[in-house]
Design a protein around this motif. Structure first.
Motif, PDB file in Angstrom:
ATOM      1  N   SER A  79       0.835  -1.203   0.000  1.00 31.33           N
ATOM      2  CA  SER A  79       0.000   0.000   0.000  1.00 31.33           C
ATOM      3  C   SER A  79       0.868   1.251   0.000  1.00 31.33           C
ATOM      4  O   SER A  79       0.480   2.271  -0.576  1.00 31.33           O
ATOM      5  N   ASN A  80       2.063   1.164   0.570  1.00 32.16           N
ATOM      6  CA  ASN A  80       2.966   2.314   0.494  1.00 32.16           C
ATOM      7  C   ASN A  80       3.451   2.541  -0.937  1.00 32.16           C
ATOM      8  O   ASN A  80       3.552   3.687  -1.388  1.00 32.16           O
ATOM      9  N   ASP A  83       0.688   4.124  -2.879  1.00 29.62           N
ATOM     10  CA  ASP A  83       0.584   5.522  -2.465  1.00 29.62           C
ATOM     11  C   ASP A  83       1.667   6.378  -3.145  1.00 29.62           C
ATOM     12  O   ASP A  83       1.389   7.477  -3.643  1.00 29.62           O
ATOM     13  N   HIS A 164      12.771  10.360   0.888  1.00 31.28           N
ATOM     14  CA  HIS A 164      12.082   9.934   2.106  1.00 31.28           C
ATOM     15  C   HIS A 164      11.142   8.755   1.822  1.00 31.28           C
ATOM     16  O   HIS A 164      11.106   7.777   2.571  1.00 31.28           O
ATOM     17  N   ARG A 165      10.419   8.875   0.721  1.00 32.68           N
ATOM     18  CA  ARG A 165       9.493   7.792   0.348  1.00 32.68           C
ATOM     19  C   ARG A 165      10.246   6.520  -0.033  1.00 32.68           C
ATOM     20  O   ARG A 165       9.828   5.418   0.346  1.00 32.68           O
ATOM     21  N   MET A 168      11.479   4.892   3.180  1.00 33.75           N
ATOM     22  CA  MET A 168      10.399   4.265   3.946  1.00 33.75           C
ATOM     23  C   MET A 168       9.944   2.978   3.271  1.00 33.75           C
ATOM     24  O   MET A 168       9.755   1.951   3.925  1.00 33.75           O
TER      25      MET A 168
HETATM   26  C1  LIG Z   1       4.333   5.684   2.532  1.00 36.34           C
HETATM   27  O1  LIG Z   1       5.503   6.245   3.110  1.00 36.34           O
HETATM   28  C2  LIG Z   1       5.611   7.655   2.946  1.00 36.34           C
HETATM   29  C3  LIG Z   1       6.939   8.073   3.539  1.00 36.34           C
HETATM   30  O2  LIG Z   1       7.005   7.837   4.892  1.00 36.34           O
HETATM   31  C4  LIG Z   1       4.438   8.321   3.628  1.00 36.34           C
HETATM   32  O3  LIG Z   1       4.513   9.719   3.394  1.00 36.34           O
HETATM   33  C5  LIG Z   1       3.133   7.784   3.061  1.00 36.34           C
HETATM   34  O4  LIG Z   1       2.049   8.338   3.781  1.00 36.34           O
HETATM   35  C6  LIG Z   1       3.113   6.273   3.194  1.00 36.34           C
HETATM   36  N1  LIG Z   1       1.871   5.785   2.599  1.00 36.34           N
HETATM   37  C7  LIG Z   1       1.260   4.664   3.008  1.00 36.34           C
HETATM   38  C8  LIG Z   1      -0.061   4.360   2.404  1.00 36.34           C
HETATM   39  O5  LIG Z   1       1.765   3.909   3.821  1.00 36.34           O
END
Ligand SMILES: *[C@@H]1O[C@H](CO)[C@@H](O)[C@H](O)[C@H]1NC(C)=O
Ligand SMILES: *[C@@H]1O[C@H](CO)[C@@H](O)[C@H](O)[C@H]1NC(C)=O
Ligand SMILES: *[C@@H]1O[C@H](CO)[C@@H](O)[C@H](O)[C@H]1NC(C)=O
Length: 186
Positions: A79-80, A83, A164-165, A168
């Motif tokens: 899901s990240n 996103d 950053h993304r 993560m």
């Molecule tokens: C994915 O990680 C980014 C960076 O930390 C964050 O901004 C974003 O909200 C995250 N999205 C999800 C759905 O986890």
């Protein structure tokens, strides 16, 4: 010991036993088991705190076994990635974007598409308990995010707008790998 204290002691003991018999602390026991399991999964994580926080953010983790935690970790990474894909597509709509950054973002869009596909395959492999495949494909997803990051450097852009993304996402993938590693050990 006088007679009185003996009798109160002999009364207290069965009461104490009764108390622990009717209050076996079921909820606490389950919670501490999953907390222990999450700590075990996150033990070798580069960012232990992020690993623990992300897994604990899912209510389903509370009652999950190791296989369940691996599934949750993979879903969080997926899901990240989705996103971030959306975020990149939105960024590309910016008319005033620098053409070099635009090219990097466009490449990253492809990489994240690839990463999402790798993770979809990983989810299927996990269900079939093909841990070797999961391991390979999650690592490929990490390589996709790294390729996105490297693309900026190759263009002489010092700091990627997606750093950053990317970091993560790689962390979330590593959490899944840690769970898979434990699962594969049996
Ligand atoms: C994915 O990680 C980014 C960076 O930390 C964050 O901004 C974003 O909200 C995250 N999205 C999800 C759905 O986890
Ligand atoms: C569009 O890109 C410019 C230059 O990078 C930036 O300053 C601006 O905030 C961006 N606009 C939106 C809506 O993201
Ligand atoms: C990258 O950073 C270095 C040192 O901080 C600087 O000299 C250089 O101009 C930067 N390059 C770009 C493309 O921003």
């Amino acid at each position: 010991m006088n007679k009185k204290s003996i009798s109160s002691f002999s009364l207290l003991l069965p009461l104490t036993i009764l108390f622990f018999t009717i209050h076996p602390h079921h909820t606490i026991a389950i919670q501490s088991t999953s907390t222990d399991l999450i700590a075990k999964v996150c033990m070798h994580s580069a960012h232990k705190d992020i690993c623990i926080a992300s897994l604990e953010s899912e209510p389903a983790s509370q009652k999950a076994d190791l296989h369940g935690l691996a599934l949750i970790a993979l879903r969080l990474a997926t899901s990240n990635a989705t996103d971030t894909s959306t975020y990149i597509i939105q960024s590309l709509k910016n008319a005033t974007i620098d053409p070099v950054i635009e090219q990097c973002l466009s490449d990253c869009s492809e990489h994240y598409l690839g990463a999402t596909e790798q993770l979809d395959d990983s989810l299927a492999a996990l269900t079939a308990r093909g841990y070797g495949d999961v391991n390979t494909w999650v690592k490929a997803a990490i390589a996709d995010a790294q390729a996105c990051e490297d693309g900026f450097k190759e263009q002489g852009v010092n700091s990627s707008v997606l750093s950053h993304r990317n970091n993560m996402f790689k962390q979330l993938c590593n959490n899944a790998l840690a769970a898979i590693h434990l699962l594969a050990q049996g």
